[in-house]
Enzyme design. Structure first.
Site, PDB file in Angstrom:
ATOM      1  N   LYS A 161      -1.423   6.064  27.958  1.00 28.46           N
ATOM      2  CA  LYS A 161      -2.384   5.674  26.915  1.00 28.46           C
ATOM      3  C   LYS A 161      -2.485   4.161  26.946  1.00 28.46           C
ATOM      4  CE  LYS A 161      -1.546   5.692  22.311  1.00 28.46           C
ATOM      5  NZ  LYS A 161      -1.428   6.226  20.937  1.00 28.46           N
ATOM      6  N   HIS A 197      -4.212   4.572   6.823  1.00 25.81           N
ATOM      7  CA  HIS A 197      -4.912   5.532   7.683  1.00 25.81           C
ATOM      8  C   HIS A 197      -3.989   6.662   8.146  1.00 25.81           C
ATOM      9  CE1 HIS A 197      -7.831   6.951  10.561  1.00 25.81           C
ATOM     10  NE2 HIS A 197      -6.939   6.852  11.536  1.00 25.81           N
ATOM     11  N   GLN A 198      -2.818   6.303   8.669  1.00 33.04           N
ATOM     12  CA  GLN A 198      -1.911   7.332   9.205  1.00 33.04           C
ATOM     13  C   GLN A 198      -1.327   8.210   8.106  1.00 33.04           C
ATOM     14  OE1 GLN A 198      -1.498   7.776  12.469  1.00 33.04           O
ATOM     15  NE2 GLN A 198      -2.593   5.923  13.069  1.00 33.04           N
ATOM     16  N   MET A 244       8.148   6.403  10.218  1.00 35.73           N
ATOM     17  CA  MET A 244       7.118   6.491  11.254  1.00 35.73           C
ATOM     18  C   MET A 244       6.396   5.166  11.509  1.00 35.73           C
ATOM     19  SD  MET A 244       7.620   9.606  11.946  1.00 35.73           S
ATOM     20  CE  MET A 244       6.369   9.746  13.207  1.00 35.73           C
ATOM     21  N   LYS A 282       9.533  -5.007  13.336  1.00 34.29           N
ATOM     22  CA  LYS A 282       9.115  -4.230  12.162  1.00 34.29           C
ATOM     23  C   LYS A 282      10.327  -3.510  11.577  1.00 34.29           C
ATOM     24  CE  LYS A 282       4.320  -2.919  13.169  1.00 34.29           C
ATOM     25  NZ  LYS A 282       3.489  -1.762  13.565  1.00 34.29           N
TER      26      LYS A 282
HETATM   27  P1  NAD Z   1      -2.906   0.868   7.773  1.00 30.14           P
HETATM   28  O1  NAD Z   1      -3.251  -0.564   7.974  1.00 30.14           O
HETATM   29  O2  NAD Z   1      -4.007   1.837   7.529  1.00 30.14           O
HETATM   30  O3  NAD Z   1      -1.866   1.000   6.542  1.00 30.14           O
HETATM   31  C1  NAD Z   1      -0.786   0.115   6.419  1.00 30.14           C
HETATM   32  C2  NAD Z   1       0.172   0.607   5.347  1.00 30.14           C
HETATM   33  O4  NAD Z   1       1.265  -0.312   5.263  1.00 30.14           O
HETATM   34  C3  NAD Z   1      -0.462   0.652   3.963  1.00 30.14           C
HETATM   35  O5  NAD Z   1       0.137   1.712   3.236  1.00 30.14           O
HETATM   36  C4  NAD Z   1      -0.063  -0.697   3.380  1.00 30.14           C
HETATM   37  O6  NAD Z   1      -0.070  -0.722   1.972  1.00 30.14           O
HETATM   38  C5  NAD Z   1       1.346  -0.814   3.939  1.00 30.14           C
HETATM   39  N1  NAD Z   1       1.840  -2.204   3.964  1.00 30.14           N
HETATM   40  C6  NAD Z   1       1.190  -3.287   4.442  1.00 30.14           C
HETATM   41  N2  NAD Z   1       1.965  -4.388   4.266  1.00 30.14           N
HETATM   42  C7  NAD Z   1       3.107  -3.975   3.663  1.00 30.14           C
HETATM   43  C8  NAD Z   1       4.299  -4.628   3.239  1.00 30.14           C
HETATM   44  N3  NAD Z   1       4.459  -5.934   3.401  1.00 30.14           N
HETATM   45  N4  NAD Z   1       5.270  -3.873   2.690  1.00 30.14           N
HETATM   46  C9  NAD Z   1       5.135  -2.536   2.539  1.00 30.14           C
HETATM   47  N5  NAD Z   1       4.029  -1.864   2.916  1.00 30.14           N
HETATM   48  C10 NAD Z   1       3.033  -2.575   3.480  1.00 30.14           C
HETATM   49  O7  NAD Z   1      -2.035   1.265   9.042  1.00 30.14           O
HETATM   50  P2  NAD Z   1      -1.782   2.712   9.655  1.00 30.14           P
HETATM   51  O8  NAD Z   1      -2.746   2.955  10.731  1.00 30.14           O
HETATM   52  O9  NAD Z   1      -1.628   3.696   8.567  1.00 30.14           O
HETATM   53  O10 NAD Z   1      -0.363   2.472  10.370  1.00 30.14           O
HETATM   54  C11 NAD Z   1       0.821   2.313   9.618  1.00 30.14           C
HETATM   55  C12 NAD Z   1       1.963   1.951  10.533  1.00 30.14           C
HETATM   56  O11 NAD Z   1       2.231   3.028  11.427  1.00 30.14           O
HETATM   57  C13 NAD Z   1       1.697   0.733  11.449  1.00 30.14           C
HETATM   58  O12 NAD Z   1       2.860  -0.049  11.453  1.00 30.14           O
HETATM   59  C14 NAD Z   1       1.444   1.356  12.808  1.00 30.14           C
HETATM   60  O13 NAD Z   1       1.761   0.486  13.855  1.00 30.14           O
HETATM   61  C15 NAD Z   1       2.395   2.525  12.729  1.00 30.14           C
HETATM   62  N6  NAD Z   1       2.115   3.619  13.682  1.00 30.14           N
HETATM   63  C16 NAD Z   1       3.177   4.253  14.228  1.00 30.14           C
HETATM   64  C17 NAD Z   1       2.972   5.297  15.102  1.00 30.14           C
HETATM   65  C18 NAD Z   1       4.148   6.028  15.698  1.00 30.14           C
HETATM   66  O14 NAD Z   1       3.957   6.816  16.617  1.00 30.14           O
HETATM   67  N7  NAD Z   1       5.326   5.862  15.183  1.00 30.14           N
HETATM   68  C19 NAD Z   1       1.670   5.696  15.447  1.00 30.14           C
HETATM   69  C20 NAD Z   1       0.603   5.046  14.837  1.00 30.14           C
HETATM   70  C21 NAD Z   1       0.835   4.003  13.942  1.00 30.14           C
END
Ligand code: NAD
Length: 321
Positions: free
Chosen positions: A67, A138-139, A219, A226
């Protein structure tokens, strides 16, 4: 070569199909039949973008590929495009010829939700009643929708750093017919299962916020630096992951290991529980943690499933390449 465009994915791949694909590939990884390649992730110095590759080979499912993609923080504001952009490329493992190109954005959300769901299926207490959500981006919506299918949850409790986003997950709970309550972080002690999916670099979930017997799927932490949970929680929990090498380098375990609170031998593959070579949860008051870092093989597994479905429905685009 076959092409399955991003716009087709949502109608093709069900949550059940992505769950099966991810559960199978976690099992294959733990059995030594499939492996991930080292992750490349680069700040390219253009548009503040993070770009990289996650790839692997599943010798059992015969999927080979990668990917490619990442995060373009200015997309939404400047171009009305979503910030996460990715594409999956599959190759014929017998010849090396490119076999398929598949939109990877919706797939990423489905395969990430499937991973925490697989962990809940295998590690949460069977009598879990309260689902706790930390994160409402989003996730988080995909995560909650999939998690609610794993146990007979009677209530969802949620906390988010930006409280104005909580209606995103409240809506999902309502759709599933489960009551929702917003709580302070301390209120998470009521949860039997917790998912944290935020982009924070400083821990928000403290060890005191999680009760004995809880299963927590972390997750959000998929990059060096991070961190969503206090390291003391990893010392209290039995820690499982998709891929040990990623957990200790880019996952939640990176910090507990750096502090000497746990050792790499304390991080176990979820696939071993699926295969029955690790007992998984052994008591009702054990805290189990899934450090879900996101592996390339997950993407390849769901992409391969999508290609099969697209071919069966006659909507895969064939190009001579
Ligand atoms: P998003 O931008 O839609 O949402 C971000 C979330 O983090 C929100 O709930 C926001 O309020 C919160 N947030 C932001 N700053 C914060 C802080 N300082 N303290 C606490 N919470 C805070 O992002 P998303 O697409 O939902 O992705 C969320 C996370 O998941 C990202 O870190 C992304 O990289 C990670 N992710 C992981 C995987 C995996 O396979 N593990 C896959 C996709 C995304």
């Amino acid at each position: 070569m076959l092409i399955v465009p991003e716009r087709e994915i949502a109608d093709l791949l069900t949550r059940d199909a992505s769950f099966d694909a991810v559960e199978k590939v976690f099992a294959a990884m733990a059995a030594g039949d499939a492996y991930n390649f080292p992750v490349i992730r680069e700040a390219i110095g253009h548009e503040d973008a993070l770009y990289g590759f996650k790839g692997g080979f599943d010798g059992k499912g015969l999927t080979l590929g990668l990917k490619a993609g990442g995060y373009w923080p200015n997309n939404l504001e400047k171009r009305q495009l979503i910030n996460h952009q990715s594409t999956v490329f599959l190759f014929d493992p017998d010849t090396g010829k490119v076999a398929a190109m598949v939109g990877g954005n919706y797939l990423t959300a489905l395969r990430t939700a499937a991973a925490s769901s697989v962990s809940i299926k295998h590690l949460a207490r069977k009598d879990a009643k309260v689902m706790g959500m930390i994160g409402a981006g989003h996730q988080a919506t995909f995560q909650l929708r999939a998690a609610l299918e794993q146990r007979a949850f009677e209530k969802v409790i949620g906390w988010n750093y930006h409280p104005e986003m909580l209606p995103n997950i409240e809506k999902i709970a309502n759709e599933a017919g489960v009551p929702f309550e917003s709580v302070p972080l301390e209120g998470m002690v009521e949860a039997d299962v917790v998912i944290s999916i935020t982009s924070t670099f400083a821990p928000t979930v403290m060890s005191d916020h999680i009760s004995a017997g809880t299963h927590i799927a972390c997750m959000g932490t998929d990059t060096k630096g991070k961190q969503e949970v206090e390291t003391a929680l990893l010392a209290r929990a039995t820690v499982f992951t998709d891929e040990v090498a990623q957990s200790v380098s880019i996952g939640e375990a990176q910090h507990a290991i750096a502090e000497g609170l746990i050792d790499v031998s304390n991080v176990h593959q979820l696939g071993a529980v699926i295969n029955g070579t690790h007992a998984g949860r052994t008591s009702d008051d054990e805290i189990t943690m899934f450090d879900g870092t996101g592996v390339g093989l997950q993407d390849l597994a769901v992409a391969a499933a999508v290609v099969d479905l697209a071919v069966a429905k006659g909507i895969a685009i064939e190009v001579d390449f």
